[in-house]
Design an enzyme around this catalytic site. Sequence first.
Site, mmCIF file in Angstrom:
data_model
loop_
_atom_site.group_PDB
_atom_site.id
_atom_site.type_symbol
_atom_site.label_atom_id
_atom_site.label_comp_id
_atom_site.label_asym_id
_atom_site.label_seq_id
_atom_site.Cartn_x
_atom_site.Cartn_y
_atom_site.Cartn_z
ATOM 1 N N SER A 162 0.831 -1.206 0.000
ATOM 2 C CA SER A 162 0.000 0.000 0.000
ATOM 3 C C SER A 162 0.861 1.250 0.000
ATOM 4 O O SER A 162 1.613 1.492 0.947
ATOM 5 C CB SER A 162 -0.905 0.006 1.233
ATOM 6 O OG SER A 162 -1.425 1.306 1.431
ATOM 7 N N ASP A 310 -5.551 0.402 -9.411
ATOM 8 C CA ASP A 310 -6.707 1.266 -9.701
ATOM 9 C C ASP A 310 -7.233 1.074 -11.120
ATOM 10 O O ASP A 310 -8.297 1.590 -11.462
ATOM 11 C CB ASP A 310 -6.332 2.735 -9.489
ATOM 12 C CG ASP A 310 -6.109 3.039 -8.018
ATOM 13 O OD1 ASP A 310 -6.589 2.265 -7.170
ATOM 14 O OD2 ASP A 310 -5.439 4.044 -7.704
HETATM 15 C C1 S3P Z 1 -3.020 5.496 -3.632
HETATM 16 C C2 S3P Z 1 -2.664 4.216 -3.332
HETATM 17 C C3 S3P Z 1 -3.531 3.057 -3.622
HETATM 18 C C4 S3P Z 1 -4.585 3.402 -4.645
HETATM 19 C C5 S3P Z 1 -5.279 4.684 -4.321
HETATM 20 C C6 S3P Z 1 -4.287 5.835 -4.320
HETATM 21 C C7 S3P Z 1 -2.096 6.592 -3.290
HETATM 22 O O1 S3P Z 1 -4.176 2.648 -2.432
HETATM 23 O O2 S3P Z 1 -5.530 2.355 -4.757
HETATM 24 O O3 S3P Z 1 -6.291 4.956 -5.267
HETATM 25 O O4 S3P Z 1 -2.282 7.723 -3.769
HETATM 26 O O5 S3P Z 1 -1.165 6.323 -2.535
HETATM 27 P P1 S3P Z 1 -3.480 1.668 -1.364
HETATM 28 O O6 S3P Z 1 -2.360 2.390 -0.720
HETATM 29 O O7 S3P Z 1 -4.565 1.303 -0.393
HETATM 30 O O8 S3P Z 1 -3.026 0.481 -2.163
#
Ligand code: S3P
Length: 427
Positions: A162, A310
């Site tokens: 993440s 995404d």
């Molecule tokens: C994001 C990380 C992702 C992604 C989200 C945007 C970011 O989420 O799905 O739309 O800007 O760091 P996760 O960190 O939960 O994977």
Amino acid sequence: MSRASISGCIEVPGDKSMSHRAVLLAALAEGDSRVRGFLRADDTQRSVELVRALGAEVKDVSPTELRIRGRGLRGLREPANVIDAGNSGTTLRIGAGLLAGQPFFSTITGDASLRRRPMGRIVAPLQAMGAVVRGRAAGTRAPLTFCGGSLRGLRVATSVASAQVKSALLIAGVRGTGEVSVIEPEATRDHTERMLLAMGALLLVDGREARVTPTDELAPLDVDIPGDFSSAAFFVVLAASVPGSELRVRRVGTNPTRTGLVEVLRRMGATIVFEESGSATGEPCADLVVRGGELRATNVVANEVPRMIDELPALCVAAAFAKGRTEIQGASELRFKESNRIVAMVEALRALGIPAGELADGLWIEGPATLRAGVRCETHDDHRVAMALATLGAAGGIDVELSETASVATSFPDFFETLRRIAGARG
Ligand code: S3P
């Protein structure tokens, strides 16, 4: 049913992830930052409101440009009210890294969808750093409350890939008292690392490990944010899925931690070329030139998922028109996005007459599809589900009626206008 080819040249709005980070990090800088190419959308506005609540001045210079007067790493002030992150997981999770360890009280919450999403993944490591954080459901759901606490160093191997968690911990580490090291199971988007380096932070990246040493000061940012690859993805998939199409999407961010979809679509037989490649303040960008053709099914495996997390709703569209059975595996994180995207996509695909089903950690789709017209699809108030279904309709030559369209304002307010322009579809 006519599947009319599409052609043209479009632009998509600024990258959402970079826009959030630019605002949140500029608030911690010493002096004035300049942010061009800013995404003006509901989600990113939540980050603007967060830093304003903490005393940073944000001036709207134009629809896509901001000037932000930072308060320094130790100059933020206690917010007078609860901070509302709305639908924005990035505001809440990265914001948590900024609020943890501040010498004041703060509470952050969000809409019903955000309050259902898992927060233990951010609360637990922040607590391990010494932050005094509390949250609903034993610290696993928002609202989250921060009561100060001095942050010590931490070395953590995260179990979920993440970028929001990684970013929150690195930002908390910048103003802590010891080194913070985050080791990810798979590499995720590295926009935070790139921006922190540009601001003079003491950061080292070695493969899947990022380490930050506390510092006293961050320099202001001067960034020009490229178009959002995740927004471009819907149009890339649309053009790739309809034979005879030719589309150029101008000046899109092509950071390799984001472009997994391109590799998968190429494997499916699509022609996608990066032209006019350049860089926009530390981030690669290019025009994406896409030519449509007959696609074949593919399998997406776990280690490919973080670089296209995404874009998986958009990929479902290509899979629906590809010959054979596509399987997407290792994607259980899709259950924890703005909606449960596995359920949402399978339900809508089936309603439209496309054979599809859930897997424990993903989904399968059997193409090529002939779409059933006159079906109303539930978006679950999820912007990417809404945009994927509208794209599916446009690619299939039918109008898909959506339960709502307001959610697209989260990341791409002009989505339907752009779609109408190149595909003549109704919004
Ligand atoms: C994001 C990380 C992702 C992604 C989200 C945007 C970011 O989420 O799905 O739309 O800007 O760091 P996760 O960190 O939960 O994977």
